[in-house]
Write a protein that holds these residues in place. Structure first.
Motif, short mmCIF file in Angstrom:
data_model
loop_
_atom_site.label_atom_id
_atom_site.label_comp_id
_atom_site.label_asym_id
_atom_site.label_seq_id
_atom_site.Cartn_x
_atom_site.Cartn_y
_atom_site.Cartn_z
N THR A 28 0.82 -1.21 0.00
CA THR A 28 0.00 0.00 0.00
C THR A 28 0.86 1.26 0.00
N ASN A 29 2.00 1.22 0.68
CA ASN A 29 2.91 2.37 0.66
C ASN A 29 3.34 2.67 -0.77
N TYR A 30 3.79 1.65 -1.47
CA TYR A 30 4.26 1.84 -2.84
C TYR A 30 3.11 2.24 -3.77
N PHE A 31 1.96 1.62 -3.59
CA PHE A 31 0.80 1.95 -4.43
C PHE A 31 0.47 3.43 -4.29
N ASN A 32 0.40 3.91 -3.04
CA ASN A 32 0.04 5.31 -2.82
C ASN A 32 1.16 6.27 -3.20
N SER A 33 2.39 5.85 -3.07
CA SER A 33 3.50 6.72 -3.47
C SER A 33 3.56 6.85 -4.98
N VAL A 34 3.41 5.75 -5.70
CA VAL A 34 3.38 5.82 -7.17
C VAL A 34 2.20 6.66 -7.62
N GLY A 35 1.03 6.39 -7.03
CA GLY A 35 -0.18 7.09 -7.46
C GLY A 35 -0.33 8.49 -6.92
N ARG A 36 0.49 8.82 -5.93
CA ARG A 36 0.33 10.10 -5.23
C ARG A 36 -1.14 10.30 -4.84
N THR A 37 -1.67 9.26 -4.23
CA THR A 37 -3.08 9.26 -3.84
C THR A 37 -3.36 10.45 -2.94
N GLU A 38 -4.41 11.17 -3.26
CA GLU A 38 -4.80 12.34 -2.47
C GLU A 38 -5.24 11.86 -1.08
N VAL A 39 -4.63 12.42 -0.06
CA VAL A 39 -4.91 12.02 1.32
C VAL A 39 -6.31 12.50 1.70
N ASP A 40 -7.16 11.53 2.03
CA ASP A 40 -8.52 11.84 2.44
C ASP A 40 -8.78 11.50 3.90
N PHE A 41 -7.72 11.51 4.68
CA PHE A 41 -7.75 11.36 6.13
C PHE A 41 -7.13 12.63 6.71
N PRO A 42 -7.38 12.94 7.98
CA PRO A 42 -6.70 14.12 8.55
C PRO A 42 -5.19 13.95 8.42
N PRO A 43 -4.50 14.93 7.85
CA PRO A 43 -3.06 14.79 7.63
C PRO A 43 -2.28 14.70 8.94
N VAL A 44 -1.24 13.88 8.92
CA VAL A 44 -0.34 13.72 10.06
C VAL A 44 1.07 13.79 9.50
N ALA A 45 1.90 14.64 10.08
CA ALA A 45 3.27 14.79 9.59
C ALA A 45 4.06 13.51 9.86
N LEU A 46 4.79 13.09 8.85
CA LEU A 46 5.69 11.94 9.02
C LEU A 46 6.77 12.27 10.04
N PRO A 47 7.22 11.27 10.78
CA PRO A 47 8.29 11.54 11.75
C PRO A 47 9.56 12.01 11.04
#
Length: 179
Positions: free
Chosen positions: A159-178
């Motif tokens: 899922t990480n790779y799928f969303n990174s390739v697709g640049r899936t629009e985040v539809d959850f409240p955004p949370v900053a990566l550590p």
């Protein structure tokens, strides 16, 4: 903007519509990732089948969500990091453990050992050391549970790779990566 197309559940082909209805029933929403996966019903079905199989295993939903946070952080997947904060909270992960999950840390020592092992699997591409394997066993995990940790890592890398390739629009409240 997403680089992969998404299926509208209202106009989806029958196979995609059936799978998206299953997602909507389970989550109450149809996340953008699922709508993008539904372009190929085989992809969405494979994801749902693997996730469903792991849900029948020994690892708790909370621990699987914490592993997802480790994977999202290691793979810099903003979509998954945000999604698994929401899903983790619903699975009973504490606010403190959600905040520390991306660092492979948890308040429970046994869970923390699983998260460190998951991070080792990610960082070594599966070539963990004898010591790393011994540490997760010493924390109380048997080989079946270790297999499930590896399975959870593999599912989340997908899922990480799928969303990174697709640049899936985040539809959850955004949370900053550590950092």
């Amino acid at each position: 903007m997403s680089r992969l197309s998404m299926v509208d559940p209202a106009t989806a082909a029958p196979d995609a519509r059936r799978l998206l209805a299953k997602v909507e029933s389970a989550l109450g929403v149809t996340p953008n990732m699922m709508r993008a996966m539904a372009v190929s019903p085989a992809v969405l079905d494979g994801y749902l089948s693997f996730a469903g199989a792991l849900a029948k295993g020994s690892l708790s939903g909370a621990l699987r969500e914490q592993i997802a946070l480790v994977s999202a952080a290691e793979n810099a997947c903003e979509y998954c990091y945000a999604a698994h904060h929401v899903l983790g909270a619903h699975a009973g992960v504490s606010d403190a453990d959600l905040a520390s999950g991306g660092h492979a840390e948890a308040s429970d020592p046994k869970a923390a050992a699983a998260l460190r092992f998951a991070r080792a699997v990610l960082r070594t591409k599966g070539f963990v050391s004898d010591a790393e394997l011994a540490d997760v066993r010493a924390a109380g995990y048997d080989d079946g549970e270790i297999g499930e940790i590896i399975g959870a890592v593999a599912l989340n890398v997908f899922t990480n790779y799928f969303n990174s390739v697709g640049r899936t629009e985040v539809d959850f409240p955004p949370v900053a990566l550590p950092g």
